[in-house]
Design a protein around this motif. Sequence first.
Motif, PDB file in Angstrom:
ATOM      1  N   GLU A 769       0.829  -1.221   0.000  1.00 50.76           N
ATOM      2  CA  GLU A 769       0.000   0.000   0.000  1.00 50.76           C
ATOM      3  C   GLU A 769       0.857   1.264   0.000  1.00 50.76           C
ATOM      4  O   GLU A 769       0.530   2.261  -0.657  1.00 50.76           O
ATOM      5  N   SER A 770       1.965   1.232   0.740  1.00 51.06           N
ATOM      6  CA  SER A 770       2.835   2.413   0.760  1.00 51.06           C
ATOM      7  C   SER A 770       3.465   2.637  -0.605  1.00 51.06           C
ATOM      8  O   SER A 770       3.695   3.776  -1.020  1.00 51.06           O
ATOM      9  N   PHE A 771       3.735   1.531  -1.316  1.00 53.25           N
ATOM     10  CA  PHE A 771       4.286   1.627  -2.665  1.00 53.25           C
ATOM     11  C   PHE A 771       3.282   2.349  -3.575  1.00 53.25           C
ATOM     12  O   PHE A 771       3.656   3.277  -4.309  1.00 53.25           O
ATOM     13  N   TYR A 772       2.023   1.927  -3.501  1.00 55.97           N
ATOM     14  CA  TYR A 772       1.012   2.559  -4.351  1.00 55.97           C
ATOM     15  C   TYR A 772       0.852   4.043  -3.993  1.00 55.97           C
ATOM     16  O   TYR A 772       0.798   4.902  -4.880  1.00 55.97           O
ATOM     17  N   THR A 773       0.785   4.324  -2.708  1.00 55.38           N
ATOM     18  CA  THR A 773       0.585   5.716  -2.264  1.00 55.38           C
ATOM     19  C   THR A 773       1.718   6.608  -2.745  1.00 55.38           C
ATOM     20  O   THR A 773       1.502   7.732  -3.207  1.00 55.38           O
ATOM     21  N   ARG A 774       2.936   6.094  -2.676  1.00 52.98           N
ATOM     22  CA  ARG A 774       4.110   6.887  -3.047  1.00 52.98           C
ATOM     23  C   ARG A 774       4.131   7.205  -4.548  1.00 52.98           C
ATOM     24  O   ARG A 774       4.538   8.293  -4.961  1.00 52.98           O
ATOM     25  N   PHE A 775       3.675   6.223  -5.366  1.00 57.20           N
ATOM     26  CA  PHE A 775       3.862   6.361  -6.814  1.00 57.20           C
ATOM     27  C   PHE A 775       2.555   6.450  -7.590  1.00 57.20           C
ATOM     28  O   PHE A 775       2.558   6.264  -8.811  1.00 57.20           O
ATOM     29  N   GLN A 776       1.464   6.757  -6.917  1.00 54.31           N
ATOM     30  CA  GLN A 776       0.170   6.696  -7.596  1.00 54.31           C
ATOM     31  C   GLN A 776       0.046   7.658  -8.776  1.00 54.31           C
ATOM     32  O   GLN A 776      -0.798   7.451  -9.653  1.00 54.31           O
ATOM     33  N   ASP A 777       0.879   8.677  -8.837  1.00 50.43           N
ATOM     34  CA  ASP A 777       0.803   9.624  -9.945  1.00 50.43           C
ATOM     35  C   ASP A 777       1.735   9.278 -11.107  1.00 50.43           C
ATOM     36  O   ASP A 777       1.810  10.010 -12.087  1.00 50.43           O
ATOM     37  N   ASN A 778       2.439   8.172 -10.984  1.00 55.97           N
ATOM     38  CA  ASN A 778       3.366   7.760 -12.032  1.00 55.97           C
ATOM     39  C   ASN A 778       2.823   6.497 -12.702  1.00 55.97           C
ATOM     40  O   ASN A 778       2.853   5.407 -12.135  1.00 55.97           O
ATOM     41  N   ALA A 779       2.323   6.638 -13.917  1.00 54.46           N
ATOM     42  CA  ALA A 779       1.628   5.536 -14.590  1.00 54.46           C
ATOM     43  C   ALA A 779       2.526   4.314 -14.776  1.00 54.46           C
ATOM     44  O   ALA A 779       2.082   3.177 -14.581  1.00 54.46           O
ATOM     45  N   LEU A 780       3.786   4.527 -15.143  1.00 49.94           N
ATOM     46  CA  LEU A 780       4.660   3.385 -15.415  1.00 49.94           C
ATOM     47  C   LEU A 780       4.974   2.608 -14.145  1.00 49.94           C
ATOM     48  O   LEU A 780       5.093   1.374 -14.168  1.00 49.94           O
ATOM     49  N   VAL A 781       5.103   3.294 -13.027  1.00 48.80           N
ATOM     50  CA  VAL A 781       5.366   2.601 -11.766  1.00 48.80           C
ATOM     51  C   VAL A 781       4.113   1.859 -11.304  1.00 48.80           C
ATOM     52  O   VAL A 781       4.199   0.741 -10.803  1.00 48.80           O
ATOM     53  N   ILE A 782       2.953   2.449 -11.512  1.00 51.11           N
ATOM     54  CA  ILE A 782       1.717   1.763 -11.120  1.00 51.11           C
ATOM     55  C   ILE A 782       1.494   0.535 -12.002  1.00 51.11           C
ATOM     56  O   ILE A 782       0.908  -0.461 -11.558  1.00 51.11           O
ATOM     57  N   ASP A 783       1.973   0.562 -13.234  1.00 51.64           N
ATOM     58  CA  ASP A 783       1.961  -0.661 -14.039  1.00 51.64           C
ATOM     59  C   ASP A 783       2.737  -1.766 -13.321  1.00 51.64           C
ATOM     60  O   ASP A 783       2.325  -2.932 -13.297  1.00 51.64           O
ATOM     61  N   LYS A 784       3.878  -1.408 -12.739  1.00 47.99           N
ATOM     62  CA  LYS A 784       4.677  -2.389 -11.997  1.00 47.99           C
ATOM     63  C   LYS A 784       3.898  -2.916 -10.797  1.00 47.99           C
ATOM     64  O   LYS A 784       3.951  -4.109 -10.474  1.00 47.99           O
ATOM     65  N   TRP A 785       3.197  -2.035 -10.119  1.00 51.02           N
ATOM     66  CA  TRP A 785       2.420  -2.423  -8.941  1.00 51.02           C
ATOM     67  C   TRP A 785       1.313  -3.398  -9.328  1.00 51.02           C
ATOM     68  O   TRP A 785       1.104  -4.410  -8.672  1.00 51.02           O
ATOM     69  N   PHE A 786       0.623  -3.115 -10.427  1.00 48.89           N
ATOM     70  CA  PHE A 786      -0.407  -4.035 -10.903  1.00 48.89           C
ATOM     71  C   PHE A 786       0.214  -5.377 -11.299  1.00 48.89           C
ATOM     72  O   PHE A 786      -0.320  -6.445 -10.981  1.00 48.89           O
ATOM     73  N   ALA A 787       1.335  -5.337 -12.013  1.00 48.83           N
ATOM     74  CA  ALA A 787       1.982  -6.574 -12.460  1.00 48.83           C
ATOM     75  C   ALA A 787       2.439  -7.414 -11.283  1.00 48.83           C
ATOM     76  O   ALA A 787       2.303  -8.648 -11.290  1.00 48.83           O
ATOM     77  N   LEU A 788       2.972  -6.763 -10.253  1.00 49.09           N
ATOM     78  CA  LEU A 788       3.433  -7.480  -9.068  1.00 49.09           C
ATOM     79  C   LEU A 788       2.276  -8.192  -8.387  1.00 49.09           C
ATOM     80  O   LEU A 788       2.374  -9.375  -8.018  1.00 49.09           O
ATOM     81  N   GLN A 789       1.171  -7.505  -8.252  1.00 44.69           N
ATOM     82  CA  GLN A 789       0.010  -8.111  -7.596  1.00 44.69           C
ATOM     83  C   GLN A 789      -0.612  -9.197  -8.470  1.00 44.69           C
ATOM     84  O   GLN A 789      -1.045 -10.238  -7.965  1.00 44.69           O
ATOM     85  N   ALA A 790      -0.675  -8.943  -9.781  1.00 48.53           N
ATOM     86  CA  ALA A 790      -1.310  -9.915 -10.670  1.00 48.53           C
ATOM     87  C   ALA A 790      -0.576 -11.239 -10.685  1.00 48.53           C
ATOM     88  O   ALA A 790      -1.192 -12.297 -10.841  1.00 48.53           O
ATOM     89  N   SER A 791       0.749 -11.210 -10.531  1.00 52.59           N
ATOM     90  CA  SER A 791       1.542 -12.436 -10.594  1.00 52.59           C
ATOM     91  C   SER A 791       1.863 -13.018  -9.219  1.00 52.59           C
ATOM     92  O   SER A 791       2.516 -14.057  -9.132  1.00 52.59           O
ATOM     93  N   ALA A 792       1.401 -12.363  -8.143  1.00 53.31           N
ATOM     94  CA  ALA A 792       1.690 -12.843  -6.786  1.00 53.31           C
ATOM     95  C   ALA A 792       1.033 -14.193  -6.540  1.00 53.31           C
ATOM     96  O   ALA A 792      -0.090 -14.446  -6.995  1.00 53.31           O
ATOM     97  N   PRO A 793       1.696 -15.107  -5.824  1.00 50.91           N
ATOM     98  CA  PRO A 793       1.137 -16.443  -5.575  1.00 50.91           C
ATOM     99  C   PRO A 793      -0.224 -16.423  -4.885  1.00 50.91           C
ATOM    100  O   PRO A 793      -1.009 -17.359  -5.029  1.00 50.91           O
ATOM    101  N   THR A 794      -0.511 -15.367  -4.148  1.00 52.52           N
ATOM    102  CA  THR A 794      -1.772 -15.311  -3.411  1.00 52.52           C
ATOM    103  C   THR A 794      -2.924 -14.721  -4.224  1.00 52.52           C
ATOM    104  O   THR A 794      -4.062 -14.686  -3.752  1.00 52.52           O
TER     105      THR A 794
END
Length: 906
Positions: A769-794
């Motif tokens: 959550e802190s990662f998202y809050t810090r970078f929510q205005d940067n589209a390319l970084v939020i792509d990374k956040w989505f990708a990380l969650q989408a591929s997470a084992p859980t």
Amino acid sequence: MTIQRTDYTPYPYELPAIHLEFDLDPKCTLVHTKIDVKAKADTMTGEALILDGEAIDLRGLRIDGQSWDHYELDKDLGKLIIRSLPRACTLEIDSSCNPSSNDALMGLYVSGKSLFTQCEPEGFRRISWFADRPDVMSRFQVTLRADPDVYPILLSNGNRIHAEQLPDGRQSCVWEDPFLKPSYLFALVAGQFDCREQTVRTRSGREVLLQIYSDPGTFDRTLWAMESLIRALRWDESRFDLELDLDRFMIVVAADFNMGAMENKGLNVFNAAYVLADPETATDSNFEGIEAVIGHEYFHNWTGNRVTCRDWFQLSLKEGLTVFRDQEFTADMKAEGLDPARAASARSVKRIDDVAMLRAAQFPEDAGPMAHPIRPQSYEEISNFYTATVYEKGAEVIRMMHTLLGEEIFQLGMKEYFRRHDGQAVTCDDFVDAMQHAWQTRHPERDLTVFARWYSQAGTPSVKVTTERTSEHDQIRLTLSQQCPPVGVERNANIEKQPFHIPVLLGAINQQGESLTLQCDEQHGQTLLLELTRQSQSWLINGWTQDAAGSFLRDFSAPVRLEISQPQEALHRLARHDPNAFARWEATQILLSNAVLKLAELADDGQARTDLPESLTTSIHTLSDTFSLILQDTTLDDAYRTRLLEMPSDKYLLHQMDQMDPLAVAQAKNRLVQILARPLETALVQIVTEAQADGDDSKDVFDPSALAAGRRALVNLALDWLCQMGSTQGKALALAQYDRAGNMTARLGALLALFRHPEHDSAVLDASESFYTRFQDNALVIDKWFALQASAPTTDVAKARSLMQHPAFNRRNPNRVRALLFQFCANNPLGFHAADGSGYQFWAEQVIDLDRSNPEVAARLARVLDHWRHHRPVTQDMMQAALQSVADQSDLSPNTREVVGKALAL
């Protein structure tokens, strides 16, 4: 409609010059097109001029200034058929289009507040009526008119020759490209941008202007891209003797873009992901990717633009060759400035990464329903053939030529290619012929006749290796046999496939790990080049001692599967001592693959067995000892040490199974890491703590060089392994690295490791959550956040659906779609392959929905189930049902229908 390569006929008219005038408006752009038309000598008088057009409105048509009624407009076929033309004339067409409604992102479209174009392969027809095919080459002059408050910057190909303010308050710019080009290389950009520019002097002494245009506020994030562009320019001059031919070279960043980038002549349009970077927001892989893609598109200026492809079946002519060039560029950049030993292992990292990608993406493609040669024989929708086969396997075919000819003769072949074909649209055969000409100037007896089969035959050949000792001392008879059964549409074509020309580099090491000097015919050295051109061939190899361990297919000298039975002891010896960096990595990959597949085979309904066979336990422990030696060997490049320790990809492993079981493979990989990591825990912790003590994760000392990136990669791998094994200390180190990280590589690496830890507690969620809050205005970084969650084992289907409801998810943006939907469906085996089939139902829903707005992206997502027939029967049934539900849609695009139809039929 299926289009056959053999149906090609030349266009009956020359269109040597085109003048385009644009009155730009996001909802209604007016286009005035003026074309010089000249019938070719063999064109029959009165033969119709047929132009392409799609999603544009025809407003008027004139010939030599006079209204012309002898035409037909077929909107269903997208053809404008003009009859009764004089043999030479000037054609004028008035038309309009609506960029704001263009969700397909082909042609002229809106992204943010700016206008962009994408014309490859058949997007120009969405801008103006024209012969939208690569063999019709014209000189373009472009006039752009727009409101300067809305579109202050107006760009097109070539050189700007005029600019003025108009009486109505608008501005006008005129651009002229002095070189002939096909319409797919046309580009237009209008908007408000930051501009980074630099003047450099070419090797011949000309001053050229380099410019990078990006959204306002992103100027600081384009420095690396500019540095990469300059490196690419210098490298092409020094390695290929090719110089920039325009007065300026421009790159423009687009937030919404279907591809990575586009090489429009002098005006490259780039996906933002391949330009914008700084340590805070981009990872080391982003930095490397930017350098590689900028190099790739710049190198296209000659291999793709100055010499282009005659028709789309020849796509690999430009893409395979240019991928080879960008691979060599990256490898040279990795090794730059290093001592010879470290440079060799650093350069090999690029080769390893390329082969790993080939095996994960192209080998499965070769074995699937969309299998095709690097020069396809037919297609229904050309957008579906921008594939790993055309690009990456195409590059391997070029690399094999380079291996056979050697650097000096290969460069002579390149010069001959440009001498013959500069300014032309040509074929793959033309390139091969130029290379053969260069080879025969030095070796008249050599030719590429058998080699050319790589262009016409699909599939990944298997090469079987057998050896037997002869009566002579230290001599063996080595036999290589190849086979490549029909794949894809070949199965229905009743063809008899012919042997390939396969270069095989080999060596051997003795019991002490020392290289042996081998001799075969006239060759003598530690590495021999054998050329397999028949179904089976044998060679007598001298110097092959009784204790020798064979090192085959060094540097991955051909894109084949090697069938060889080697003792475990020989593989472990190669993994520790092989002087060929690629072959050493290959030995570790074989050992890891064997262990994973055995663990997967031993699993009982998804439950790992606690009692393992003694032979497997012994092999894993020996491999752990080998990894311990690798971790201690500081003479090796850190990035190379990281590659030696990395697991094979799921896709590579699955294609070695009789019946694919993604869940079993994912679980087996995790268990193997846990077994291997435990005895290495102290060494892994030391790698992380030393890096943290040295401040490697600090923003103040960030170094983008390959050397520094390699060390960060090793640290992140150590964290990942520690967390996968459930180490409490590893989790604490990952949290510490996340908290103090001053660059994205350290921050994202720590977060990824935390997501792999079995204790997925509040500390992990808080970090996310802190990662998202810090970078929510940067589209390319939020792509990374989505990708990380989408591929997470859980992450399961329910979690994926909830992420789609997140305010930051934007279905129109291809990067965001790839970050979430592609990552979940292609790179989350536990979530996507859920036993209840919910992942496949989710996939079908997304393909259908995407197909309505962006068929190109939808068709790529549809490829996820290409190999459904190779899975376990219960999984096959669920996958087939999902595919059929897509195929049953009555309004499916040709792009997606071709992919799904072939998957169900073959």
